[in-house]
Write an enzyme that holds these catalytic residues in place. Structure first.
Site, PDB file in Angstrom:
ATOM      1  N   HIS A  81       0.842  -1.198   0.000  1.00 33.37           N
ATOM      2  CA  HIS A  81       0.000   0.000   0.000  1.00 33.37           C
ATOM      3  C   HIS A  81       0.874   1.242   0.000  1.00 33.37           C
ATOM      4  CE1 HIS A  81      -0.282   0.596   4.687  1.00 33.37           C
ATOM      5  NE2 HIS A  81       0.925   0.294   4.302  1.00 33.37           N
ATOM      6  N   CYS A 134       6.199   5.944   4.246  1.00 34.28           N
ATOM      7  CA  CYS A 134       4.981   5.223   3.844  1.00 34.28           C
ATOM      8  C   CYS A 134       4.297   5.897   2.653  1.00 34.28           C
ATOM      9  CB  CYS A 134       4.012   5.114   5.013  1.00 34.28           C
ATOM     10  SG  CYS A 134       4.651   4.117   6.358  1.00 34.28           S
ATOM     11  N   HIS A 155       4.905   0.097  -0.604  1.00 35.72           N
ATOM     12  CA  HIS A 155       5.688  -0.729   0.319  1.00 35.72           C
ATOM     13  C   HIS A 155       4.749  -1.804   0.855  1.00 35.72           C
ATOM     14  CE1 HIS A 155       3.668   2.009   3.122  1.00 35.72           C
ATOM     15  NE2 HIS A 155       3.897   1.113   4.072  1.00 35.72           N
ATOM     16  N   HIS A 173       3.626  -5.128   3.721  1.00 36.78           N
ATOM     17  CA  HIS A 173       3.582  -5.629   5.097  1.00 36.78           C
ATOM     18  C   HIS A 173       3.171  -7.087   5.098  1.00 36.78           C
ATOM     19  CE1 HIS A 173       3.963  -1.715   7.061  1.00 36.78           C
ATOM     20  NE2 HIS A 173       3.141  -1.247   6.130  1.00 36.78           N
ATOM     21  N   ASP A 228      -4.711 -10.846  -0.116  1.00 39.66           N
ATOM     22  CA  ASP A 228      -3.365 -11.435  -0.120  1.00 39.66           C
ATOM     23  C   ASP A 228      -2.626 -11.183  -1.430  1.00 39.66           C
ATOM     24  OD1 ASP A 228      -1.235 -12.830   1.063  1.00 39.66           O
ATOM     25  OD2 ASP A 228      -1.867 -14.710   0.112  1.00 39.66           O
ATOM     26  N   HIS A 229      -1.399 -10.700  -1.297  1.00 41.45           N
ATOM     27  CA  HIS A 229      -0.514 -10.390  -2.426  1.00 41.45           C
ATOM     28  C   HIS A 229      -1.137  -9.382  -3.389  1.00 41.45           C
ATOM     29  CE1 HIS A 229       1.745 -13.756  -0.827  1.00 41.45           C
ATOM     30  NE2 HIS A 229       2.783 -13.263  -1.483  1.00 41.45           N
ATOM     31  N   GLU A 254       0.001  -4.752  11.659  1.00 43.60           N
ATOM     32  CA  GLU A 254       0.736  -4.316  10.479  1.00 43.60           C
ATOM     33  C   GLU A 254       2.210  -4.689  10.629  1.00 43.60           C
ATOM     34  OE1 GLU A 254      -0.025  -0.585   7.861  1.00 43.60           O
ATOM     35  OE2 GLU A 254       1.314   0.010   9.500  1.00 43.60           O
TER      36      GLU A 254
END
Length: 135
Positions: free
Chosen positions: A15, A34, A40, A42, A80-81, A125
């Site tokens: 995100h 960020c 980037h 998590h 996811d991903h 996170e």
């Protein structure tokens, strides 16, 4: 007598924290690294908590296998991903902070779970930064 049950899951997502109505400088001041225009990622840890009275027939508050299946189908397959800013319509006009991600996940799951059960989302996170919704 109420009991809380928990299901822990994991997903990876990218995100960028960025408010399009602000200048680049203000975004940089507020969001720092960020605000990276290349995004980037998590390794999120998700905990879904249900609280209620155990069934007299099964002894379950909720079948945790069914909860796992719901989370996988409606949350993990979606998040996811993924690049949350670019791939999820929920974040077209919503900054994908951990706070907002937890609210979105809650809103996905709430209609799928008996309203007699209390639902709480905990989203890590990082190992040291996490949110809970509702608070």
């Amino acid at each position: 007598m109420k009991v809380a049950v928990f299901r822990k899951e994991h997903f990876n997502a990218a995100h960028r924290l960025f408010n399009p109505s602000w200048t680049f400088e203000k975004n940089q001041t507020v969001f720092g690294k960020c605000n990276n225009k290349f995004y980037h990622g998590h390794n999120y840890e998700l905990i879904v908590q249900l609280t209620g009275t155990p069934s007299s027939e099964t002894g379950f508050v909720y079948d945790l296998k069914l909860l796992s299946d719901l989370i996988k189908e409606h949350v993990l397959n979606k998040f996811d991903h993924k690049n949350l800013n670019e791939e999820l319509s929920e974040f077209e006009s919503l900054i994908p902070t951990a706070e907002n991600i937890s609210i979105v996940i809650y809103n996905i799951l709430r209609p799928l779970i008996n309203s007699e059960l209390d639902l709480k989302i905990t989203l890590y996170e990082t190992p040291r930064n996490y949110v809970q919704y509702p608070a």
